[in-house]
Design a protein around this motif. Structure first.
Motif, mmCIF file in Angstrom:
data_model
loop_
_atom_site.group_PDB
_atom_site.id
_atom_site.type_symbol
_atom_site.label_atom_id
_atom_site.label_comp_id
_atom_site.label_asym_id
_atom_site.label_seq_id
_atom_site.Cartn_x
_atom_site.Cartn_y
_atom_site.Cartn_z
ATOM 1 N N VAL A 53 -7.286 14.625 -0.058
ATOM 2 C CA VAL A 53 -7.234 13.766 1.128
ATOM 3 C C VAL A 53 -7.159 12.298 0.729
ATOM 4 O O VAL A 53 -6.331 11.542 1.264
ATOM 5 N N THR A 54 -7.993 11.879 -0.207
ATOM 6 C CA THR A 54 -7.967 10.468 -0.595
ATOM 7 C C THR A 54 -6.659 10.088 -1.281
ATOM 8 O O THR A 54 -6.149 8.987 -1.074
ATOM 9 N N THR A 55 -6.092 10.987 -2.054
ATOM 10 C CA THR A 55 -4.814 10.718 -2.710
ATOM 11 C C THR A 55 -3.704 10.556 -1.681
ATOM 12 O O THR A 55 -2.897 9.615 -1.762
ATOM 13 N N ILE A 56 -3.639 11.442 -0.715
ATOM 14 C CA ILE A 56 -2.596 11.368 0.314
ATOM 15 C C ILE A 56 -2.746 10.106 1.152
ATOM 16 O O ILE A 56 -1.769 9.389 1.405
ATOM 17 N N THR A 58 -4.228 7.288 0.353
ATOM 18 C CA THR A 58 -3.906 6.129 -0.483
ATOM 19 C C THR A 58 -2.404 5.975 -0.653
ATOM 20 O O THR A 58 -1.856 4.872 -0.522
ATOM 21 N N PHE A 59 -1.714 7.062 -0.926
ATOM 22 C CA PHE A 59 -0.266 7.044 -1.116
ATOM 23 C C PHE A 59 0.433 6.510 0.129
ATOM 24 O O PHE A 59 1.298 5.631 0.047
ATOM 25 N N LEU A 65 0.890 -0.671 4.250
ATOM 26 C CA LEU A 65 0.397 -2.025 4.010
ATOM 27 C C LEU A 65 1.451 -2.915 3.357
ATOM 28 O O LEU A 65 1.527 -4.114 3.650
ATOM 29 N N GLN A 66 2.286 -2.351 2.496
ATOM 30 C CA GLN A 66 3.348 -3.148 1.884
ATOM 31 C C GLN A 66 4.343 -3.611 2.940
ATOM 32 O O GLN A 66 4.813 -4.749 2.915
ATOM 33 N N HIS A 67 4.670 -2.737 3.877
ATOM 34 C CA HIS A 67 5.571 -3.113 4.969
ATOM 35 C C HIS A 67 4.973 -4.270 5.771
ATOM 36 O O HIS A 67 5.652 -5.256 6.071
ATOM 37 N N SER A 68 3.709 -4.163 6.089
ATOM 38 C CA SER A 68 3.021 -5.210 6.836
ATOM 39 C C SER A 68 2.993 -6.512 6.035
ATOM 40 O O SER A 68 3.247 -7.598 6.574
ATOM 41 N N GLN A 69 2.716 -6.424 4.746
ATOM 42 C CA GLN A 69 2.698 -7.601 3.876
ATOM 43 C C GLN A 69 4.073 -8.249 3.795
ATOM 44 O O GLN A 69 4.190 -9.480 3.836
ATOM 45 N N ASN A 70 5.118 -7.447 3.681
ATOM 46 C CA ASN A 70 6.476 -7.986 3.620
ATOM 47 C C ASN A 70 6.811 -8.762 4.892
ATOM 48 O O ASN A 70 7.405 -9.840 4.837
#
Length: 140
Positions: A53-56, A58-59, A65-70
């Motif tokens: 669950v944590t791996t999925i 996080t992935f 979050l990268q989309h939001s940051q961009n």
């Protein structure tokens, strides 16, 4: 606010994930999982559940979050570009500087620093801009 489904979703997730309540929910889930260990005999499956669950999560969060940051970076660059264009003494070479290569950006920063030093020297000698004007502070 315009935007597609993913944009609206990623913005909402980024805002929600940054709240203290999200952290408390995550801590609560981990505590519940740890407390359930004796019930499941601390089995391999019990361990695998939290790992998977944590791996999925996080992935998927990396992309959201990268989309939001961009988007935030693009908006910030647009605002900075507008300020550069609006300020008469600003160097218009800085508009779009984020798209330069590392080498070009380093050369541009050195040029701006040198111009700032020259401007300070000009003001100190009294041959600079009108009274009250101050030179731009060089980038650090």
């Amino acid at each position: 606010m315009q935007g597609g489904l993913f944009q609206r979703f990623s913005s909402a997730v980024a805002v929600g994930a940054g709240r203290p309540a999200a952290f408390l929910v995550a801590v609560g889930l981990i505590v519940d999982w740890a407390a359930s260990g004796p019930l499941f005999g601390f089995s391999t499956t019990w361990q695998l559940v939290v790992n998977t669950v944590t791996t999925i999560v996080t992935f998927l969060m990396v992309f959201v979050l990268q989309h939001s940051q961009n988007r935030d970076s693009e908006a910030l660059q647009a605002k900075l570009d507008d300020l550069i264009v609006a300020v008469s003494r600003a160097d218009n070479r800085l508009v779009g500087a984020e798209k330069l290569s590392s080498h070009e950006l380093k050369a541009l920063r050195q040029s701006v620093r040198q111009e700032a030093r020259n401007g300070e020297a000009t003001i100190r000698t009294g041959t600079g801009p009108a009274e009250g004007a101050t030179p731009a502070e060089p980038p650090r």
